[in-house]
Design an enzyme around this catalytic site. Structure first.
Site, PDB file in Angstrom:
ATOM      1  CB  THR A  59     -18.872  14.641   4.768  1.00 29.58           C
ATOM      2  OG1 THR A  59     -19.001  14.743   3.365  1.00 29.58           O
ATOM      3  CG2 THR A  59     -17.499  14.113   5.085  1.00 29.58           C
ATOM      4  NE  ARG A 114     -17.941  16.595  -6.157  1.00 32.41           N
ATOM      5  CZ  ARG A 114     -17.926  16.637  -4.828  1.00 32.41           C
ATOM      6  NH1 ARG A 114     -18.205  15.559  -4.130  1.00 32.41           N
ATOM      7  NH2 ARG A 114     -17.620  17.743  -4.193  1.00 32.41           N
ATOM      8  CB  VAL A 115     -13.702  11.931  -7.078  1.00 32.10           C
ATOM      9  CG1 VAL A 115     -12.985  11.582  -5.783  1.00 32.10           C
ATOM     10  CG2 VAL A 115     -14.037  10.657  -7.856  1.00 32.10           C
TER      11      VAL A 115
HETATM   12  N1  ASP Z   1     -16.744  17.291   1.241  1.00 34.42           N
HETATM   13  C1  ASP Z   1     -17.807  16.503   0.708  1.00 34.42           C
HETATM   14  C2  ASP Z   1     -17.705  16.483  -0.801  1.00 34.42           C
HETATM   15  O1  ASP Z   1     -17.432  17.503  -1.396  1.00 34.42           O
HETATM   16  C3  ASP Z   1     -19.161  17.004   1.052  1.00 34.42           C
HETATM   17  C4  ASP Z   1     -19.406  17.230   2.496  1.00 34.42           C
HETATM   18  O2  ASP Z   1     -18.511  17.456   3.290  1.00 34.42           O
HETATM   19  O3  ASP Z   1     -20.573  17.177   2.831  1.00 34.42           O
HETATM   20  O4  ASP Z   1     -17.971  15.455  -1.384  1.00 34.42           O
END
Ligand code: ASP
Length: 308
Positions: free
Chosen positions: A175, A203-204
């Site tokens: 992310t 999935r979100v």
């Molecule tokens: N927060 C992001 C998600 O759950 C993943 C991440 O931060 O790498 O999609």
């Protein structure tokens, strides 16, 4: 006075897997994204534009799990989420489940500025993109051998993993995100992701949910999160930081540390966040081994990037 902070995920490669070359590549990518946003802010530009530009820079870099570097889902596809928020008027734009958009954050900003809605998903979001002249890309655009191998290792298991690690027992996050306060005192936050390796189709995560992964209010702060999204949705993390400042008068540092190092840690929710307040203070907190991050604060006048 202005401040910009960015992150490239709270799941850095573990120190043992990090090489000098890789570390250099991460610092170079973070500093380039930060620099592009800094130019906007030092010329009196808006925080909303600065956070978009910073995130586009990170989305275009395959090192991070967003845009070009997005991970594979259980079906062997890429589904991307993003959101952006303007602190001046609390206006937000969000997109989820995109399969053919190179820069989800730019589409989220279009939703904010050109749509009557706040959040668009899947085919409808891509239709909106086409109508607004955004070119759709083939799924091959997101192909990355490293991410493919990550997915191969777990694709037959009923589990999913956060970005960098191929070890399920030691999942890592990706992310990208940016937060800024501009010379006019306006705040903004933006976050973009490919989600989690082997996640179920549809999935979100928290990244496209305003209040969970992204939040901005000129009254308090701008926040962009990274971590195990399910926890961040349930704990409404970004909004929680805002509320602690607004209702309890906590400082940015106190609010962010309480949420990440106390509340989330007690739940074993690994992750972190970056935040700025209306006075230009910044806070970059994580309870994971590291978090790719960088910031520039015009009072200190120096670009700083860190991993661990
Ligand atoms: N927060 C992001 C998600 O759950 C993943 C991440 O931060 O790498 O999609």
């Amino acid at each position: 006075m202005f401040t910009i902070a960015i992150h490239g995920g709270a799941g850095t490669l573990s120190k043992s897997a990090m090489t000098t070359e890789k570390e250099k590549a991460y610092h170079t990518a973070l500093q380039a994204a930060l620099q592009a946003a800094k130019i906007i802010l030092e010329n009196g530009g808006e925080a909303l534009n600065a956070v978009e530009v910073a995130v586009i820079g990170l989305e275009n870099c395959p090192l991070f799990n967003a845009g070009k570097g997005a991970v594979f889902n259980h079906n062997g596809e890429h589904e991307l989420d993003a959101s952006i928020m303007c602190g001046k008027n609390n206006a937000g734009g969000a997109v989820a489940g995109l399969k053919h958009i190179a820069n989800p954050i730019a589409l989220a900003k279009m939703v904010l500025q050109k749509s009557q809605h706040v959040m668009l998903m899947g085919d409808g979001a891509e239709q909106f993109a086409k109508e607004n002249g955004v070119e759709l890309v083939d799924q091959k655009y997101f192909y990355n051998e490293f991410r493919y191998q990550q997915w191969q290792k777990i694709k037959d298991e009923n589990t999913f993993a956060l970005d960098h690690s191929v070890e399920i027992k030691n999942p890592k996050m990706g992310t990208v995100g940016a937060v800024a306060v501009d010379v006019h005192g306006n705040l903004a936050a933006a976050t973009s992701t490919g989600g989690m390796t082997n996640k179920k189709w549809g999935r979100v995560g928290d990244t496209s949910i305003l209040g969970a992964g992204t939040y901005a209010s000129n009254a308090t702060c701008a926040v962009s999160c990274t971590g195990h999204g399910e926890f961040f949705i349930e704990q409404v993390v970004a909004y929680d930081v805002h509320c602690l400042m607004l209702y309890k008068n906590l400082s940015l540092q106190q609010a962010t540390e309480f949420v990440v190092m106390d509340k989330l840690k007690k739940l074993n929710a690994e992750g972190g966040l970056i935040a700025v307040d209306k006075n230009g203070n910044h806070s970059l907190v994580f309870n994971s081994e590291g978090m790719y991050r960088a910031y520039f604060n015009s009072n200190q006048n120096k670009v700083v990037s860190k991993i661990y």
